[in-house]
Design a protein around this motif. Sequence first.
Motif, short mmCIF file in Angstrom:
data_model
loop_
_atom_site.label_atom_id
_atom_site.label_comp_id
_atom_site.label_asym_id
_atom_site.label_seq_id
_atom_site.Cartn_x
_atom_site.Cartn_y
_atom_site.Cartn_z
N LYS A 1 12.19 8.57 -6.01
CA LYS A 1 11.71 9.24 -4.80
C LYS A 1 10.41 10.00 -5.07
O LYS A 1 9.46 9.93 -4.29
N VAL A 2 10.38 10.74 -6.17
CA VAL A 2 9.17 11.48 -6.53
C VAL A 2 8.01 10.51 -6.73
O VAL A 2 6.89 10.76 -6.27
N ALA A 3 8.26 9.40 -7.40
CA ALA A 3 7.22 8.41 -7.65
C ALA A 3 6.72 7.80 -6.34
O ALA A 3 5.51 7.65 -6.13
N ARG A 4 7.66 7.47 -5.44
CA ARG A 4 7.28 6.87 -4.16
C ARG A 4 6.49 7.86 -3.30
O ARG A 4 5.46 7.50 -2.70
N ASP A 5 6.94 9.11 -3.25
CA ASP A 5 6.23 10.13 -2.46
C ASP A 5 4.82 10.36 -3.00
O ASP A 5 3.88 10.58 -2.24
N GLN A 6 4.69 10.28 -4.32
CA GLN A 6 3.38 10.47 -4.91
C GLN A 6 2.44 9.33 -4.51
O GLN A 6 1.26 9.57 -4.21
N LEU A 7 2.93 8.14 -4.51
CA LEU A 7 2.10 7.00 -4.11
C LEU A 7 1.67 7.11 -2.64
O LEU A 7 0.52 6.85 -2.29
N HIS A 8 2.59 7.53 -1.79
CA HIS A 8 2.26 7.70 -0.38
C HIS A 8 1.23 8.82 -0.19
O HIS A 8 0.35 8.74 0.68
N PHE A 9 1.33 9.84 -1.01
CA PHE A 9 0.35 10.94 -0.95
C PHE A 9 -1.04 10.43 -1.32
O PHE A 9 -2.04 10.81 -0.71
N LEU A 10 -1.11 9.57 -2.33
CA LEU A 10 -2.39 9.00 -2.73
C LEU A 10 -3.00 8.16 -1.61
O LEU A 10 -4.21 8.22 -1.35
N LEU A 11 -2.15 7.40 -0.93
CA LEU A 11 -2.65 6.58 0.18
C LEU A 11 -3.20 7.47 1.29
O LEU A 11 -4.25 7.18 1.87
N ALA A 12 -2.50 8.57 1.58
CA ALA A 12 -2.97 9.48 2.62
C ALA A 12 -4.28 10.14 2.20
O ALA A 12 -5.22 10.30 3.00
N ALA A 13 -4.37 10.52 0.94
CA ALA A 13 -5.59 11.16 0.43
C ALA A 13 -6.78 10.21 0.51
O ALA A 13 -7.91 10.62 0.81
N SER A 14 -6.53 8.93 0.27
CA SER A 14 -7.63 7.96 0.27
C SER A 14 -8.19 7.72 1.66
O SER A 14 -9.26 7.11 1.81
N ASP A 15 -7.49 8.20 2.69
CA ASP A 15 -7.99 8.10 4.07
C ASP A 15 -9.09 9.12 4.34
O ASP A 15 -9.82 8.99 5.33
N ARG A 16 -9.18 10.14 3.50
CA ARG A 16 -10.19 11.17 3.69
C ARG A 16 -11.56 10.64 3.27
O ARG A 16 -11.68 9.96 2.24
N SER A 17 -12.57 10.95 4.04
CA SER A 17 -13.90 10.40 3.78
C SER A 17 -14.47 10.87 2.44
O SER A 17 -15.29 10.16 1.83
N GLU A 18 -14.06 12.07 1.98
CA GLU A 18 -14.63 12.60 0.74
C GLU A 18 -13.86 12.17 -0.50
O GLU A 18 -14.24 12.53 -1.63
N VAL A 19 -12.76 11.41 -0.33
CA VAL A 19 -11.93 11.02 -1.47
C VAL A 19 -12.00 9.51 -1.69
O VAL A 19 -11.77 8.72 -0.76
N THR A 20 -12.32 9.11 -2.91
CA THR A 20 -12.34 7.69 -3.29
C THR A 20 -11.41 7.51 -4.48
O THR A 20 -11.57 8.18 -5.50
N ILE A 21 -10.45 6.62 -4.34
CA ILE A 21 -9.48 6.35 -5.41
C ILE A 21 -9.62 4.90 -5.84
O ILE A 21 -9.62 3.99 -5.00
N ARG A 22 -9.74 4.70 -7.15
CA ARG A 22 -9.82 3.35 -7.70
C ARG A 22 -8.88 3.25 -8.89
O ARG A 22 -8.61 4.24 -9.56
N VAL A 23 -8.39 2.04 -9.13
CA VAL A 23 -7.40 1.83 -10.20
C VAL A 23 -7.87 0.71 -11.13
O VAL A 23 -8.40 -0.31 -10.69
#
Length: 315
Positions: free
Chosen positions: A217-239
């Motif tokens: 659950k913690v792992a899944r919630d963290q991934l969803h948080f990253l997806l939400a954060a990547s919607d912000r114009s000032e945040v860029t996430i790459r893997v």
Amino acid sequence: MELRNRSCEVRPIGARCDTLAPQAREKEDDMARRTIVTARQERLGAELRKLRERAGVSARDAATAVGRDQAWLSHIEAGNAAVGAERTRLLAARYGVEDAALVDALAERAAERSRGWWEKYRGRMRSQALDLAELEWHASALQSVQIVNVPGLLQTEDYVRSLFAYVADELESDDVDVDTVTAFRLQRRAVLERDNPPAISTIMHEAALRMRVSDRKVARDQLHFLLAASDRSEVTIRVVPFEAEGFAGMGYSMLYAADRVATLDTVQVDHLHGGVFFHAEEQLTKYRNRWNKVERAALGPRETRDLIHRIAREL
């Protein structure tokens, strides 16, 4: 006690030492000595010393030019005394600095008097942690590389708590508890809510997405948080995916904090006993190159979102 240069009293009106009103000098002197010196204040002193040495000006001559003595300048360059914006500009002029943007940035830093939110944690958190929060707050852009953990600014509360609970015995030895360090890390996100937040670019390895610091659950919630954060114009996430070829940077974790003037950029690297800050030009160049190297191995933002979605579905 005032450290006035007595020779100033016999100089003609308009000489360097008379360019500051007595009230301004008195105000600076009242705030001159610091009982706590932050990394940001030390950096200001170090930059002023670097400019002086580059110009070939002796400490005595520089101090005399602004109506003070050499002992005063030594405190300024060590970061444990306040200098003020006007004297910063006078010193820069004495050193022949022609970079107006750099002078403005140094003067602005010298004029800072407000205390940030992190100061309420003084004595409750390591000074390096407070310096990191201040570094993030004042940055114009933040670039981070993480291999096995999600970057601190993008961690959920449960993720943070699980990380620190794992090393709770080490925290207790430093009189810091899990609740305190968790609250502090979460409040670092305040930088995202400030006016004109910094551009945040982060590259993490796929290992960080799959590492379970707690349960599913913690792992899944963290991934969803990253997806939400990547919607912000000032945040860029790459893997960097597992299948990326030619990537051997498993020890490449770092935070590059860009200032609006490149000369004042700073790199922070974590070690077991706390963070270390680097700002020499050759070090900055090294870490810029390191970022570029890791970036070449990373997926684009859209492909990264697809990968995060896929991993979340697998949990």
